[in-house]
Design a protein around this motif. Structure first.
Motif, PDB file in Angstrom:
ATOM      1  N   LEU A 114      63.653  59.047   2.080  1.00  0.00           N
ATOM      2  CA  LEU A 114      63.650  59.247   0.649  1.00  0.00           C
ATOM      3  C   LEU A 114      63.857  60.708   0.293  1.00  0.00           C
ATOM      4  N   SER A 115      63.323  61.609   1.077  1.00  0.00           N
ATOM      5  CA  SER A 115      63.581  63.033   0.881  1.00  0.00           C
ATOM      6  C   SER A 115      63.546  63.726   2.243  1.00  0.00           C
ATOM      7  N   PRO A 116      64.672  63.719   2.951  1.00  0.00           N
ATOM      8  CA  PRO A 116      64.681  64.350   4.268  1.00  0.00           C
ATOM      9  C   PRO A 116      64.419  65.847   4.156  1.00  0.00           C
ATOM     10  N   PRO A 117      63.676  66.389   5.111  1.00  0.00           N
ATOM     11  CA  PRO A 117      63.436  67.831   5.088  1.00  0.00           C
ATOM     12  C   PRO A 117      64.757  68.578   5.175  1.00  0.00           C
ATOM     13  N   PRO A 118      64.889  69.709   4.471  1.00  0.00           N
ATOM     14  CA  PRO A 118      66.151  70.453   4.481  1.00  0.00           C
ATOM     15  C   PRO A 118      66.616  70.819   5.879  1.00  0.00           C
ATOM     16  N   GLU A 119      65.672  71.159   6.770  1.00  0.00           N
ATOM     17  CA  GLU A 119      66.082  71.550   8.109  1.00  0.00           C
ATOM     18  C   GLU A 119      66.728  70.406   8.868  1.00  0.00           C
ATOM     19  N   LEU A 120      66.410  69.170   8.532  1.00  0.00           N
ATOM     20  CA  LEU A 120      67.052  68.040   9.204  1.00  0.00           C
ATOM     21  C   LEU A 120      68.347  67.638   8.512  1.00  0.00           C
ATOM     22  N   GLN A 121      68.537  68.028   7.260  1.00  0.00           N
ATOM     23  CA  GLN A 121      69.785  67.745   6.577  1.00  0.00           C
ATOM     24  C   GLN A 121      70.934  68.511   7.222  1.00  0.00           C
ATOM     25  N   VAL A 122      70.649  69.681   7.738  1.00  0.00           N
ATOM     26  CA  VAL A 122      71.704  70.486   8.355  1.00  0.00           C
ATOM     27  C   VAL A 122      71.794  70.285   9.861  1.00  0.00           C
ATOM     28  N   LEU A 123      70.785  69.705  10.467  1.00  0.00           N
ATOM     29  CA  LEU A 123      70.776  69.527  11.913  1.00  0.00           C
ATOM     30  C   LEU A 123      71.420  68.196  12.277  1.00  0.00           C
ATOM     31  N   LYS A 124      72.677  68.235  12.631  1.00  0.00           N
ATOM     32  CA  LYS A 124      73.416  67.015  12.932  1.00  0.00           C
ATOM     33  C   LYS A 124      73.220  66.547  14.370  1.00  0.00           C
ATOM     34  N   GLU A 125      72.947  67.459  15.243  1.00  0.00           N
ATOM     35  CA  GLU A 125      72.804  67.142  16.657  1.00  0.00           C
ATOM     36  C   GLU A 125      71.345  66.866  17.003  1.00  0.00           C
ATOM     37  N   PRO A 126      71.072  65.804  17.760  1.00  0.00           N
ATOM     38  CA  PRO A 126      69.675  65.495  18.122  1.00  0.00           C
ATOM     39  C   PRO A 126      68.970  66.628  18.860  1.00  0.00           C
ATOM     40  N   HIS A 127      69.701  67.396  19.680  1.00  0.00           N
ATOM     41  CA  HIS A 127      69.016  68.460  20.421  1.00  0.00           C
ATOM     42  C   HIS A 127      68.470  69.533  19.484  1.00  0.00           C
ATOM     43  N   TYR A 128      69.097  69.747  18.321  1.00  0.00           N
ATOM     44  CA  TYR A 128      68.558  70.691  17.353  1.00  0.00           C
ATOM     45  C   TYR A 128      67.222  70.190  16.813  1.00  0.00           C
ATOM     46  N   ILE A 129      67.168  68.906  16.513  1.00  0.00           N
ATOM     47  CA  ILE A 129      65.942  68.320  15.967  1.00  0.00           C
ATOM     48  C   ILE A 129      64.818  68.405  16.988  1.00  0.00           C
ATOM     49  N   LEU A 130      65.135  68.058  18.235  1.00  0.00           N
ATOM     50  CA  LEU A 130      64.112  68.108  19.282  1.00  0.00           C
ATOM     51  C   LEU A 130      63.630  69.536  19.518  1.00  0.00           C
TER      52      LEU A 130
END
Length: 165
Positions: A28-44
């Motif tokens: 419903l409201s993704p955190p901004p840092e995950l909106q720009v992180l397209k690659e799973p390794h960035y998220i991890l």
């Protein structure tokens, strides 16, 4: 599809997590840092560093494709070391002044054009590294940093800088 308002901060405790699939989930409201992180390794990497920063007071978010300093980082008042090099960050916002335990702030190789004047509130800051950023000027408040503690202000590669602070 499952509605998921946001990712829980407790995910940072999953330090052994190697795969996280968030397909078929409507945030419903993704955190901004995950909106720009397209690659799973960035998220991890981001989640791992939230945990490490929380545990050690040291956080390295180099090369994470960030466009801003995440709110989760600004909320970690006990951070002593923050490296956010090689991202796409354009400003050091007002919240940076709340990280009063910071001794090292490394912001090299970003797109920084604005540094909040509250930078002077970082009374324990030893190093503010701004190499290779397009900033044209630094706030005069940089001159108010504690002279007994503040030792390094690397500005190499800041070719647009009009004058030193």
């Amino acid at each position: 599809r499952n509605p998921l308002p946001k990712l829980s901060r407790s995910l940072r405790l999953l330090t052994k997590l190697t795969t996280m699939r968030i397909e078929c989930v409507v945030m419903l409201s993704p955190p901004p840092e995950l909106q720009v992180l397209k690659e799973p390794h960035y998220i991890l990497k981001f989640l791992e560093q939230l945990h490490v920063g929380d545990e050690t007071g040291r956080m390295v978010l180099d090369d994470c494709a960030l466009h801003e300093v995440p709110d989760e980082v600004m909320a970690m008042r006990h951070l002593e070391y923050l490296s956010i090099r090689q991202n796409h960050i354009s400003s050091l916002p007002i919240g940076i002044g709340d990280l009063t335990d910071l001794t090292d702030l490394l912001v090299d190789d970003n797109d920084v054009t604005y540094i909040s004047p509250v930078i002077w509130q970082l009374t324990r800051l030893r190093i503010l590294s701004l190499r290779n950023n397009p900033a044209r000027k630094l706030p005069p408040e940089v001159g108010l940093l504690n002279p007994d503690v503040f030792k390094e202000l690397p500005l190499d590669g800041c070719s647009r800088l009009l004058s030193p602070p």
